[in-house]
Design a protein around this motif. Structure first.
Motif, PDB file in Angstrom:
ATOM      1  N   LYS A   1       0.953   3.905  -3.049  1.00 39.39           N
ATOM      2  CA  LYS A   1       0.573   5.304  -2.793  1.00 39.39           C
ATOM      3  C   LYS A   1       1.626   6.252  -3.352  1.00 39.39           C
ATOM      4  O   LYS A   1       1.325   7.368  -3.751  1.00 39.39           O
TER       5      LYS A   1
ATOM      6  N   ILE B   1      -6.030  -1.542  -4.507  1.00 39.64           N
ATOM      7  CA  ILE B   1      -4.973  -0.703  -3.944  1.00 39.64           C
ATOM      8  C   ILE B   1      -4.283  -0.051  -5.138  1.00 39.64           C
ATOM      9  O   ILE B   1      -3.863  -0.759  -6.067  1.00 39.64           O
TER      10      ILE B   1
ATOM     11  N   LYS C   1       0.827  -1.218   0.000  1.00 41.28           N
ATOM     12  CA  LYS C   1       0.000   0.000   0.000  1.00 41.28           C
ATOM     13  C   LYS C   1       0.855   1.259   0.000  1.00 41.28           C
ATOM     14  O   LYS C   1       0.606   2.198  -0.749  1.00 41.28           O
TER      15      LYS C   1
END
Lengths: 312, 312
Positions: free
Chosen positions: A165, B252, A161
């Motif tokens: 990101k 995600i 994650k």
């Protein structure tokens, strides 16, 4: 009782003990803050010694915590004429500074090692590996990363994650699938909780990955500052079992869920260790370990036992 | 359309295709029943050929299905003067009988190999391994078994339950934890979906276990009758990806879950292969494979490609 630790400190140490998700560096930072708080509250050396021992016992496999308090003991011995509060606070602040500098230096070593468009495998979650991968991205290296779930707590998904990101392309696999991709990866980067003469202690599964990497000659590096190194006879405890409910949440007749968090990978399985000093070879790590010393405060902990997980 | 398969047969083949949990032997049994049903409905050779091809394509990595229909084609060629319905029914019943006899013979080989009080590691779920472990227990051998979860579908937990129900002591671990116990186990027994000259195809994770077993010289055997052997050029497909939702159930950003079910382990990693004939060494398996033939009905499937999972 004079030697009883204050309740808030006991509570903080208990939190360290129950923390199953933070990395070694994060836990060392929290530990240093606990010691600083304690010396501000009491200024008593016996209490500092007691808290130090409790912190090591709370997370015995976290080398950063041991090195924080072990070196603190030697530092206090050397500076005993000064005020304890000042010694401890200075030492801890310096240690925390060092930890951050070490991370920066590890990143600098890594960027020279890792080529553009590298296909990188990692396992579980390591704040040092995360920081290094983000630094590669910031430095305009195109990388792709293959992450494992890292059962039972799925810290690998947490890493995936964070990388995603930050616009790094990630493939996420179940832990068992990583072996098929090892022959095709350019490099494997993993963190580490501690290094003893017998091996690297890291999240369960590292041993399998490193063995397969060695077989297929895929370069594998552990990203570890030298404050992860542990002296001989330090009592690593690999068969400390975690909550079986993390594996199955119900009873099965005659079946025992056994929940190991860490394994031990012989140092020779690694191509190298990316430290704050330089990239060290397994034999160079062993040479450093031979010269490490344990302060008398921790002498009750010492062990001559073999470190590997026994068949329970 | 003359060659269109009947709807009930198409539905049954679709069920085989969607079956992610049954073992190779179970799927071969179901396939034989489908062929018997079809020949009773139509008696048309072209339909039998078409269904055979569809069954292979439904589960291309299941050698038992391929060998069922490949050998059926040769058998039909050899007996073409007889009534098709009789040929097919006899052949399929005989094949199913053989499968059961093979299992019995594998158990007999295993009982001679495995000592009393053996600590046995296995991975995922194999009906042959389950049958063999239960037979050891019935034969009054005291054994204990270490099972893996086998993510993503947890078939290892299914195996653990069956063993526990039959009073065999089981330790259940996450997949990544098995490597630490390999040096201490007496033997590793695993099943197999297919064997090619390039390796054993089995549930994802087998490759890691076998590599570590070889490193620590822990004996590792695959329990596979020779109907798991596949001829050269048979088109194994290891990068056929399963549903990523089995790994993560939400999106995600920049993260792709990649769900492999099978891996390929070089034959040389195994100590031996417990077959219905005898315990064969890797080189003996390779010799048998060289002489296997593929019927023309499947010639469109043939491939010269390398088998291992490419880095996607």
């Amino acid at each position: 009782m004079k030697n009883q630790l204050p309740d808030n400190i006991k509570k903080d140490i208990k939190e360290i003990e129950n923390d199953n998700t933070s990395g070694s560096v994060e836990l060392a930072k929290k530990s240093a803050e606990i010691i600083i708080n304690l010396v501000n509250q009491t200024g008593d050396l016996e209490q500092i010694k007691k808290a130090s021992l409790s912190l090591v016992e709370a997370q015995p496999n976290m080398a950063s915590i041991f090195n924080l308090v072990n070196n603190l003991m030697f530092y206090i011995d050397k500076n005993k004429k000064q005020q304890l509060k000042k010694i401890v606070t200075n030492y801890c602040k310096n240690y925390l500074n060092n930890l951050e500098n070490f991370e920066k230096k590890i990143k600098d070593q890594a960027i020279n090692l890792i080529k553009n468009r590298a296909r990188i495998i990692t396992h579980s979650y390591s704040s040092t590996v995360l920081g290094t991968l983000l630094f590669l991205k910031e430095s305009k290296k195109e990388i792709s990363v293959i992450c494992t779930e890292s059962r039972p707590k799925n810290e690998g998904i947490k890493l995936a994650k964070e990388l995603g990101k930050n616009k790094i392309k990630v493939k996420l696999l179940v832990d068992s699938a990583i072996f098929s991709l090892i022959p095709y990866a350019d490099i494997i980067l993993i963190g580490g909780d501690a290094i003893t003469e017998n091996g690297l202690i890291n999240k369960i599964g590292t041993k399998g990955i490193a063995t397969v990497a060695q077989h297929y000659k895929t370069p594998i590096y552990a990203l570890c500052s030298t404050e992860k190194l542990l002296p001989k006879k330090y009592p690593i405890n690999l068969d400390h079992l975690k909550n079986p409910n993390e594996i199955i949440q119900y009873n099965i007749s005659n079946v025992t869920a056994v929940n190991y968090y860490f394994d031990l990978t012989p140092l020779d399985f690694f191509t190298g260790f990316i430290t704050e000093k330089e990239i060290l070879k397994p034999e160079e790590i062993k040479e450093i370990i031979i010269n490490l010393k344990i302060h008398d405060n921790f002498s009750d902990l010492l062990s001559d036992e073999d470190l590997d997980i026994p068949l329970i």
